[in-house]
Design a protein around this motif. Sequence first.
Motif, PDB file in Angstrom:
ATOM      1  N   ILE A   1       0.621  -0.931   0.154  1.00  0.00           N
ATOM      2  CA  ILE A   1       0.047  -0.219   0.043  1.00  0.00           C
ATOM      3  C   ILE A   1       0.522   0.995  -0.183  1.00  0.00           C
ATOM      4  CG2 ILE A   1      -1.622   1.273   1.553  1.00  0.00           C
ATOM      5  CD1 ILE A   1      -3.296  -0.590  -0.183  1.00  0.00           C
ATOM      6  N   ALA A   2       2.207   1.170   1.066  1.00  0.00           N
ATOM      7  CA  ALA A   2       2.689   2.173   1.177  1.00  0.00           C
ATOM      8  C   ALA A   2       3.341   2.889  -0.293  1.00  0.00           C
ATOM      9  CB  ALA A   2       4.184   2.129   2.264  1.00  0.00           C
ATOM     10  N   ALA A   3       4.202   1.745  -1.010  1.00  0.00           N
ATOM     11  CA  ALA A   3       4.296   1.975  -2.400  1.00  0.00           C
ATOM     12  C   ALA A   3       3.598   2.269  -3.496  1.00  0.00           C
ATOM     13  CB  ALA A   3       5.535   0.385  -2.490  1.00  0.00           C
ATOM     14  N   ALA A   4       2.472   1.711  -3.612  1.00  0.00           N
ATOM     15  CA  ALA A   4       1.544   2.575  -4.050  1.00  0.00           C
ATOM     16  C   ALA A   4       1.138   3.916  -4.082  1.00  0.00           C
ATOM     17  CB  ALA A   4       0.344   1.399  -4.313  1.00  0.00           C
ATOM     18  N   LEU A   5       1.039   3.920  -3.227  1.00  0.00           N
ATOM     19  CA  LEU A   5       0.538   5.210  -2.139  1.00  0.00           C
ATOM     20  C   LEU A   5       2.048   6.792  -2.666  1.00  0.00           C
ATOM     21  CD1 LEU A   5      -1.533   4.919   1.048  1.00  0.00           C
ATOM     22  CD2 LEU A   5      -1.875   5.357  -0.926  1.00  0.00           C
ATOM     23  N   LEU A   6       2.485   6.338  -3.154  1.00  0.00           N
ATOM     24  CA  LEU A   6       3.679   7.373  -3.250  1.00  0.00           C
ATOM     25  C   LEU A   6       3.454   8.265  -4.727  1.00  0.00           C
ATOM     26  CD1 LEU A   6       6.590   8.822  -2.158  1.00  0.00           C
ATOM     27  CD2 LEU A   6       7.821   6.597  -3.342  1.00  0.00           C
ATOM     28  N   PRO A   7       3.282   8.540  -5.382  1.00  0.00           N
ATOM     29  CA  PRO A   7       3.192   8.811  -6.352  1.00  0.00           C
ATOM     30  C   PRO A   7       2.430   9.685  -6.403  1.00  0.00           C
ATOM     31  CG  PRO A   7       3.617   6.095  -7.616  1.00  0.00           C
ATOM     32  CD  PRO A   7       3.431   6.471  -5.969  1.00  0.00           C
ATOM     33  N   TRP A   8       0.608   9.743  -5.704  1.00  0.00           N
ATOM     34  CA  TRP A   8      -0.155  10.131  -5.235  1.00  0.00           C
ATOM     35  C   TRP A   8       0.458  11.207  -3.907  1.00  0.00           C
ATOM     36  CZ3 TRP A   8      -5.200   8.315  -1.763  1.00  0.00           C
ATOM     37  CH2 TRP A   8      -5.930   9.000  -2.174  1.00  0.00           C
ATOM     38  N   LEU A   9       1.076  10.394  -3.186  1.00  0.00           N
ATOM     39  CA  LEU A   9       1.415  11.788  -2.136  1.00  0.00           C
ATOM     40  C   LEU A   9       2.443  12.780  -2.665  1.00  0.00           C
ATOM     41  CD1 LEU A   9       1.907  12.595   1.093  1.00  0.00           C
ATOM     42  CD2 LEU A   9       3.625  10.169   1.442  1.00  0.00           C
ATOM     43  N   GLN A  10       3.763  12.349  -4.009  1.00  0.00           N
ATOM     44  CA  GLN A  10       4.702  13.678  -4.161  1.00  0.00           C
ATOM     45  C   GLN A  10       3.461  14.377  -4.845  1.00  0.00           C
ATOM     46  OE1 GLN A  10       5.852  10.197  -6.842  1.00  0.00           O
ATOM     47  NE2 GLN A  10       8.090  10.651  -5.531  1.00  0.00           N
ATOM     48  N   THR A  11       2.025  14.574  -4.725  1.00  0.00           N
ATOM     49  CA  THR A  11       1.491  15.540  -5.673  1.00  0.00           C
ATOM     50  C   THR A  11       0.427  16.115  -4.817  1.00  0.00           C
ATOM     51  OG1 THR A  11       1.115  16.863  -7.863  1.00  0.00           O
ATOM     52  CG2 THR A  11       0.090  14.235  -7.324  1.00  0.00           C
ATOM     53  N   ASP A  12       0.487  15.668  -4.351  1.00  0.00           N
ATOM     54  CA  ASP A  12      -1.677  15.564  -3.137  1.00  0.00           C
ATOM     55  C   ASP A  12      -1.481  15.132  -1.927  1.00  0.00           C
ATOM     56  OD1 ASP A  12      -4.407  16.315  -2.436  1.00  0.00           O
ATOM     57  OD2 ASP A  12      -5.023  14.539  -4.385  1.00  0.00           O
ATOM     58  N   THR A  13      -1.014  16.033  -1.129  1.00  0.00           N
ATOM     59  CA  THR A  13      -1.293  15.235   1.033  1.00  0.00           C
ATOM     60  C   THR A  13      -2.530  14.994   1.211  1.00  0.00           C
ATOM     61  OG1 THR A  13      -1.653  18.009   1.272  1.00  0.00           O
ATOM     62  CG2 THR A  13       0.440  17.856   1.080  1.00  0.00           C
ATOM     63  N   ARG A  14      -3.786  14.935   0.578  1.00  0.00           N
ATOM     64  CA  ARG A  14      -3.851  14.466   1.005  1.00  0.00           C
ATOM     65  C   ARG A  14      -4.454  13.230   1.229  1.00  0.00           C
ATOM     66  NH1 ARG A  14      -9.586  15.362  -2.654  1.00  0.00           N
ATOM     67  NH2 ARG A  14      -7.247  15.449  -4.369  1.00  0.00           N
ATOM     68  N   ALA A  15      -3.193  12.091   0.216  1.00  0.00           N
ATOM     69  CA  ALA A  15      -2.353  11.075  -0.283  1.00  0.00           C
ATOM     70  C   ALA A  15      -1.759  10.472   2.159  1.00  0.00           C
ATOM     71  CB  ALA A  15      -1.951  11.015  -0.647  1.00  0.00           C
ATOM     72  N   ALA A  16      -2.067  11.630   2.682  1.00  0.00           N
ATOM     73  CA  ALA A  16      -1.311  11.609   3.545  1.00  0.00           C
ATOM     74  C   ALA A  16      -1.797  10.305   4.723  1.00  0.00           C
ATOM     75  CB  ALA A  16      -1.015  13.001   4.717  1.00  0.00           C
TER      76      ALA A  16
END
Length: 325
Positions: A276-291
């Motif tokens: 899950i953490a690996a899949a979330l990384l690209p999203w977190l790079q552009t959108d802090t809602r992934a936090a």
Amino acid sequence: MRFPVSRRALLLFGASGASLGLLSGCGVRLDTPPDVPTLDETNRLRNRIARILAATTAGDNDPETAGEALQKFRDAIGPVWSPPTEMATEPPPSEEPRTYIAAAEVVSTAVFTDLPNLGSGLNPVLVDVATGLALTAGTKDAEIIRSSDALIRKSRTTSPVGASGETESAKATDSADEQVPTADESTAPPMWNAILNQARAASYGYERLAVNFDAKSRERQRAVARLESLGALAGEMLEKLGEKNADPGAASWKLDPSPTDPETAEDLALSLEDGIAAALLPWLQTDTRAALRLWESARTRAVFASPQVLRYTYSGDSGEAEAQK
């Protein structure tokens, strides 16, 4: 002039400033003084965290692993931004000495309060460090975890979001080399589908592993609760993808390891959360809602093992996040 400054740029600038100082001492005339970068809000926060960590020492009431964890956080967040004294316009601020738990409270509060305003390639390291500090210090002071959870969830309701689903702060990032594909670009659907598929696989995995724990155990309760948050994550991805772009669900997923007892069930839970953490990384790079989704994953993982200090690794001086292997 304001522009984002990468950690590598800060280090190179410090080295060039020192060289200029030597040239000045040798009598070389510098008619045009170099521009001193003005740190944007995200870099100012990174710099403050670096100062806090530099002034932190493990105390008697801190976790036993605090000293080792501190060094990992310092390496990840990078050095304090210290322009050459001859170029500085004001004295650098300082931070008071703190214990590990005190530093964790200050850093997690600062990062999770500012989530709606952050937007650069530094998002992953800021969120990762704050999450790791909160969860490791939370083993001694659970209030840090409770307050962090509240702040992260509140940030979801205050993030300024544009029509593309990207935070306005992320769209304001000026540095071309820090731009990450957004939801409207052709490269975005695979990113959303990767998260969706990982959420589906994790849901299947938790259904299988939950039965290996006693009904009233902390592990069983967390596994059941995790199914709800994974369902919310999958639903969020389906909304982003729309009906035409979403991949169909797989008939089944291969679980490694296959859960047959509490030990293998714990190992599977860790593997699922790392995915899950690996899949979330690209999203977190552009959108802090992934936090929020990374936080949910980290909290769940901490039930099946000791809290993970960092979910990602950071290569060289660039501060670029990579999924742990």
